[in-house]
Every structure is written in C-alpha cells, then in structure tokens.
Design a protein around this motif. Sequence first.
Motif, PDB file in Angstrom:
ATOM      1  N   LEU A 147      -2.513  -4.476  -8.620  1.00 48.44           N
ATOM      2  CA  LEU A 147      -2.722  -3.478  -8.004  1.00 48.44           C
ATOM      3  C   LEU A 147      -3.389  -5.197  -7.228  1.00 48.44           C
ATOM      4  N   SER A 148      -3.778  -4.382  -5.666  1.00 47.44           N
ATOM      5  CA  SER A 148      -4.593  -5.654  -4.965  1.00 47.44           C
ATOM      6  C   SER A 148      -5.721  -4.644  -4.525  1.00 47.44           C
ATOM      7  N   GLY A 149      -5.251  -2.790  -4.998  1.00 44.14           N
ATOM      8  CA  GLY A 149      -6.682  -2.277  -4.431  1.00 44.14           C
ATOM      9  C   GLY A 149      -6.445  -0.566  -5.181  1.00 44.14           C
ATOM     10  N   TYR A 150      -7.719  -0.130  -4.270  1.00 46.08           N
ATOM     11  CA  TYR A 150      -7.174   1.401  -5.062  1.00 46.08           C
ATOM     12  C   TYR A 150      -7.765   1.968  -3.656  1.00 46.08           C
ATOM     13  N   CYS A 151      -6.775   2.769  -2.945  1.00 44.69           N
ATOM     14  CA  CYS A 151      -7.786   3.483  -2.152  1.00 44.69           C
ATOM     15  C   CYS A 151      -7.759   5.383  -2.302  1.00 44.69           C
ATOM     16  N   ARG A 152      -8.913   5.304  -1.809  1.00 41.84           N
ATOM     17  CA  ARG A 152      -9.871   4.882  -1.785  1.00 41.84           C
ATOM     18  C   ARG A 152     -11.079   5.482  -1.932  1.00 41.84           C
ATOM     19  N   GLY A 153     -12.322   4.799  -2.243  1.00 43.06           N
ATOM     20  CA  GLY A 153     -13.362   5.207  -2.097  1.00 43.06           C
ATOM     21  C   GLY A 153     -14.925   5.892  -0.856  1.00 43.06           C
ATOM     22  N   GLY A 154     -15.246   6.588  -0.433  1.00 46.14           N
ATOM     23  CA  GLY A 154     -16.307   6.114   0.702  1.00 46.14           C
ATOM     24  C   GLY A 154     -16.633   8.097   1.132  1.00 46.14           C
ATOM     25  N   MET A 155     -16.437   7.610   2.586  1.00 40.28           N
ATOM     26  CA  MET A 155     -16.700   9.162   2.790  1.00 40.28           C
ATOM     27  C   MET A 155     -17.863   9.607   2.110  1.00 40.28           C
ATOM     28  N   PHE A 156     -19.104   9.300   2.592  1.00 43.63           N
ATOM     29  CA  PHE A 156     -20.341   8.954   2.134  1.00 43.63           C
ATOM     30  C   PHE A 156     -20.834  10.002   3.436  1.00 43.63           C
ATOM     31  N   ILE A 160       9.117  -6.074  -6.051  1.00 45.15           N
ATOM     32  CA  ILE A 160       7.391  -6.514  -5.519  1.00 45.15           C
ATOM     33  C   ILE A 160       6.421  -6.146  -6.043  1.00 45.15           C
ATOM     34  N   ARG A 161       5.827  -7.283  -6.585  1.00 41.77           N
ATOM     35  CA  ARG A 161       4.731  -7.254  -6.879  1.00 41.77           C
ATOM     36  C   ARG A 161       3.434  -6.789  -7.701  1.00 41.77           C
ATOM     37  N   ALA A 162       2.967  -6.032  -6.842  1.00 43.06           N
ATOM     38  CA  ALA A 162       1.513  -4.924  -6.757  1.00 43.06           C
ATOM     39  C   ALA A 162       2.142  -4.006  -5.514  1.00 43.06           C
ATOM     40  N   ILE A 163       0.935  -3.569  -6.283  1.00 41.78           N
ATOM     41  CA  ILE A 163       0.439  -2.152  -5.195  1.00 41.78           C
ATOM     42  C   ILE A 163      -0.671  -1.476  -4.909  1.00 41.78           C
ATOM     43  N   ASP A 164      -1.371  -0.697  -4.519  1.00 39.57           N
ATOM     44  CA  ASP A 164      -2.501  -0.345  -3.683  1.00 39.57           C
ATOM     45  C   ASP A 164      -1.897   1.322  -3.166  1.00 39.57           C
ATOM     46  N   PRO A 165      -2.877   2.007  -4.482  1.00 40.49           N
ATOM     47  CA  PRO A 165      -1.989   3.316  -4.884  1.00 40.49           C
ATOM     48  C   PRO A 165      -3.544   4.100  -4.129  1.00 40.49           C
ATOM     49  N   TRP A 166      -2.877   5.576  -3.443  1.00 40.38           N
ATOM     50  CA  TRP A 166      -4.111   5.817  -3.483  1.00 40.38           C
ATOM     51  C   TRP A 166      -4.333   6.997  -4.449  1.00 40.38           C
ATOM     52  N   ARG A 167      -5.055   7.679  -4.249  1.00 45.31           N
ATOM     53  CA  ARG A 167      -5.797   8.713  -4.853  1.00 45.31           C
ATOM     54  C   ARG A 167      -5.404   9.899  -5.150  1.00 45.31           C
ATOM     55  N   ASP A 168      -5.038  10.224  -3.919  1.00 44.32           N
ATOM     56  CA  ASP A 168      -4.542  11.329  -4.114  1.00 44.32           C
ATOM     57  C   ASP A 168      -3.028  11.577  -4.541  1.00 44.32           C
ATOM     58  N   VAL A 219     -11.576   0.155  -2.288  1.00 43.45           N
ATOM     59  CA  VAL A 219     -11.325   0.032  -1.090  1.00 43.45           C
ATOM     60  C   VAL A 219     -12.175   1.286  -0.438  1.00 43.45           C
ATOM     61  N   LEU A 220     -12.818   0.699   0.542  1.00 41.24           N
ATOM     62  CA  LEU A 220     -13.756   1.949   0.694  1.00 41.24           C
ATOM     63  C   LEU A 220     -13.821   2.089   2.183  1.00 41.24           C
ATOM     64  N   VAL A 221     -13.778   3.455   2.286  1.00 35.61           N
ATOM     65  CA  VAL A 221     -13.789   3.812   4.087  1.00 35.61           C
ATOM     66  C   VAL A 221     -14.575   4.832   4.504  1.00 35.61           C
ATOM     67  N   ASN A 260       0.771  -0.998   0.188  1.00 32.20           N
ATOM     68  CA  ASN A 260      -0.268  -0.442  -0.378  1.00 32.20           C
ATOM     69  C   ASN A 260       1.069   1.210   0.362  1.00 32.20           C
ATOM     70  N   THR A 261       0.669   2.268  -0.929  1.00 34.79           N
ATOM     71  CA  THR A 261       1.703   2.911  -1.331  1.00 34.79           C
ATOM     72  C   THR A 261       1.353   4.384  -0.002  1.00 34.79           C
ATOM     73  N   ALA A 262       0.944   4.702   0.559  1.00 34.18           N
ATOM     74  CA  ALA A 262       0.965   5.288   1.681  1.00 34.18           C
ATOM     75  C   ALA A 262       1.631   5.041   2.676  1.00 34.18           C
ATOM     76  N   THR A 263       2.102   4.172   2.897  1.00 30.39           N
ATOM     77  CA  THR A 263       3.356   3.149   3.344  1.00 30.39           C
ATOM     78  C   THR A 263       4.814   3.945   2.757  1.00 30.39           C
ATOM     79  N   VAL A 264       4.739   4.169   2.361  1.00 28.85           N
ATOM     80  CA  VAL A 264       5.818   5.163   1.832  1.00 28.85           C
ATOM     81  C   VAL A 264       5.936   6.373   1.512  1.00 28.85           C
ATOM     82  N   ARG A 265       4.427   6.927   1.548  1.00 31.76           N
ATOM     83  CA  ARG A 265       4.175   8.555   0.858  1.00 31.76           C
ATOM     84  C   ARG A 265       4.913   9.655   1.277  1.00 31.76           C
TER      85      ARG A 265
END
Lengths: 287, 287
Positions: A65-74, A36-44, A104-106, A14-19
């Motif tokens: 990709l293992s996901g996309y961070c993040r949707g939500g804040m509904f 490293i074969r996969a990432i999950d990047p953040w929208r920003d 991924v939804l927060v 998850n790319t926030a780990t080294v943002r």
Amino acid sequence: MRDFSSDHSWLSLNTATVRKQGDLLQIIDACARHGIRAIDPWRDQVAAVGLDRAVRAVRDAGLELSGYCRGGMFTSDASRRGEVRDDNRRCVDEAKALGAPCVVLVVGGLPQYSRPGSEASKDIVAARGQIEEALADMLDYAKQAELPLAIEPLHPAYAADRACVNTTKQALDICDRLDPARSGMLGVALDVYHIWWDPELMDQIARAGKDRLLAFHVCDWLVPTRDILNDRGMMGDGVIDIKSARAAVEAQGFAGYSEIEIFSNDWWGRPMDEVLRTCIERHKTVV
Amino acid sequence: MRDFSSDHSWLSLNTATVRKQGDLLQIIDACARHGIRAIDPWRDQVAAVGLDRAVRAVRDAGLELSGYCRGGMFTSDASRRGEVRDDNRRCVDEAKALGAPCVVLVVGGLPQYSRPGSEASKDIVAARGQIEEALADMLDYAKQAELPLAIEPLHPAYAADRACVNTTKQALDICDRLDPARSGMLGVALDVYHIWWDPELMDQIARAGKDRLLAFHVCDWLVPTRDILNDRGMMGDGVIDIKSARAAVEAQGFAGYSEIEIFSNDWWGRPMDEVLRTCIERHKTVV
C-alpha cells in the motif's frame, strides 16, 4: 531523480481511479494482471468487500500500500465530535490491518459539508482551529498504532466543502506545531493536482524534507476543467509539469511510489484494462 | 466599518454582472434608475458602443468608475510581445478617457491561454517572470498617464488560463519589487471570490495598507460550484464571510466602493432590474 521510463515498479494505483469499473477485489486482480505493485484503497471500497477479505486479497496478491484514503473530515458541530473521533480511530485501525504506511487526511471544510447535518457556519478560521484540535487527538491514537498521518493540502477550490488546509505551507505549519520533533508520525501527502499552482511550492517541498514527505500523488489539471470535482486529467493531458514536482520531492530523499489518483467521469467510463494500460504508459513517459 | 444598511451609495456595479442583458448604454440607464453611483466597465463592452459614446454616457449619467476591466494577459510567446504591450497601453488610454481610478489587471496564465496562438508551455515559473517584466513596462506607461494599476490575484482554479498570480501575498510581493516606494501607482484589486480561502488573507490585507488597496470586489462562492468560471454566487448565497473581509480592508483605511462582480449563467438569465434590485438588497444586508 529515478528513471521511470523502463518499468512501472514505482507506480501505485489509487483505487478511486477505477472505482466505477469494479469492486476492490476486481481492482486488485487487475493490478496483478498489469504488474502493478501497490495500491491506495478508499475506506468505502474496503468496507464494500469487508475489511478481512480486503486484507487477505492484498496479502494474497503480494501488493504493497502507498497509503489509505482517507481519514479526516474533522470539522463538525459539537454534537458530532464523538463521531469524528471514533470514525478516525477506526480509520487508523483499518490502515494498520491493511499494512498501509500512512493514513491520508482530507481535513474537512466548513462543518455543514464535512459532517452533513452539522450547523452551518462561514467561519473558516474556526474550522481550521477545530481541525488542528481533532488532528492532535487523532495523532495521539496514531502514534500508539505507529501509523503515520499524512495531511493532504487540497486545492483552494475545495476549501468550503472538503479541506480548508489548502497550501503545503499551511499543512507544514500544522506539522511543525503538532510534531515539532519531526517524529515521522506526521507529514504531508502532496498531490500535484492540488499544489501545482502554488508560487511557494518548491520552497515548501524543500522545507518539508524527507521525513515529512509521506506520499506523492499524480494526475493532471485540464483546461478547461468541466467539473470541479470529477474532471481530473490523465498525466500528460493537462498543464502540470509533473516531472519538476517529482524531481523536487526526490531531491529531498522521497523514494516512494508515484500514486495515480484520477477522479474523472471520462476515465470512469472506460474499461479498467484500458485505464491501467494508459496509466502505465504515462507513468513511463510523463511522470 | 462603514454602515451599508441604510443606502447603497458605496455600491459599484461591475458591468459584466449584467453583460448578457444589455449593452453598456442600457446598463448605464439601469444604474440611473436604481440610484447606483458607480460602475466598472469591461473593455469589450466599451468597444461595442464606442469609447466616445461610453465616455459621454458615463459623464451624462454622473457616474463614477471604481475601476476599468481589464488590462494584463501579459504572457505570450515572443511573436506576440508587441501586441501585449500595445494592447495594455491602449487599455490605460481608455481608462484615462473614462475617468477610471485604476486599471484592474488579470495578469495571464500560461501563454497559450493568455494570448491564444502562442506556443504551448507548462512552465508557470517562466510565465510569472514574464508577467513581472511586462507589468514593469506597463507601469512606466501608466505612471506617465497617472493611472494606477491594480493587480488582481485570481483564485488558483484560474492559474492555467487566466492568472498565475494567485494569492494576495504574491501580488504584494510583485508590488514591493516594482514599486518599493509605494508611489500609489501600483496596488491590488481584492475580490473576495478569489481570496476568501487564503489562510494568510488577514495578514496580507494588513500588509497591503491603504495605498496598495485600490479596489474591493464582492460576490459569493457557491457549494457546489457547477461551472468553474460562470457560477459565482450573489452575496449571501454562498459561504464567504464578506463582512469580515470588508472590515479588514476598511481597517486599513480603504473607503472606496464595494464593487459587485458576478459571472453567473444563473443571474445572466434574469431581467436586469431584478439583478440590480437583488444586488442593492444584498449590499445592504450581507456586504
């Protein structure tokens, strides 16, 4: 349970780990260096380099990709409902362009924190109702795009400001109401940091089953936790029995990445290569 | 629901709220000055002035107790089991001497934090089993003393180091297993700080019923929370809908004190009289 001890082919970053150490392109380069074969990047992070460049960089590096961070804040007040809908539809579009397997939804907490500027409320029951309504709308859109949505139950410490879906049971109850047919388009993203304490965890993982288990995230819970948001631990440095959680999701047939997502003032202060080397070592020994 | 707006006769002060401003005798004096009718003292505060003096001071001031803080910390390695048992029996004896209506139980997290020096473990399932065993033993002793035990479910943020009973449901499940006859000797202490986020809260309060609702504590959840242990808010300064929680326990017949328990570096830094005046005002307006 898969044996991770000899390689890190099922490690996703998850790319926030080294943002704080570099932009998304630099992170992608570092992943290539470390195999490293996969990432999950953040929208920003995607927005900062531009969606098109991000798409090309991912493709050129041969990354999954293992996901996309993040949707939500509904949650929001009435004046911001359109913003919530449009923002989440754009998120689906971006995830599709990047080739993500899920968004991924927060889901959001109280409206004044979820969508700043919204009128203040203490009504968490109303917030939860609003989340389900907005999620149903997003699910319609995501189904057309064939892009699954993964509700991430967040630790109850974030109920006010980030997500008032706080247990795996609560997330799965929503899945059952909005997607009773288990279409594969709605499920959960389980992060051990958020759920390790839950006395119903093992039962709920079994209930989820393979078609609801869309993502699996790891890090560790430190004692003491010095910052409620940005003091997650590297796997092995805290109290979470990570292997038991992974065994439980794999027993249901989950065969995807173990995604490392660490928000940590400590690890953000170290060189990117040191962080990735440590992630890989701990992935082999502790995850 | 009782009307608290015109007086504070149902306010109890958990004495940890002003632990840095004076000893237990000074706190008791301050309660008399402010017309506070009840307290919930902590064992270390009682020990600091001596049990006999504490008993006399409570009696001379005409104070009631709303509980006694705290028993528990049941998890340990094998070498400390005797210490756990003896410590909790002494706690019951002290509560009896002080005239407390119940002992509040913080059940313990992983053994290395609950009883320092114990061998480290990440097995939260084992910890929970150990808690139930030690609690059953304490309950036998408490029944002879006719001193009810109140399990306090703690916020999941404290699962590792303080209590791995983290939801009202989990606490009530233990009550049902150890006291199926609902003898009145085992129940829960509900603190809004720990439980406000729980999607099952209202259902579980209804399940508890009057005979399991032994104590009701209030403070507030601040956003942001700057310290995971010592940044609780004064009622009204955070996001918790306190009145709804009180309405729910009173709908079950709970008619005891609303006990104010604030661990706060902020409020510990203010004069005792200012803290108590604020507690009384917020008790009337927010609780």
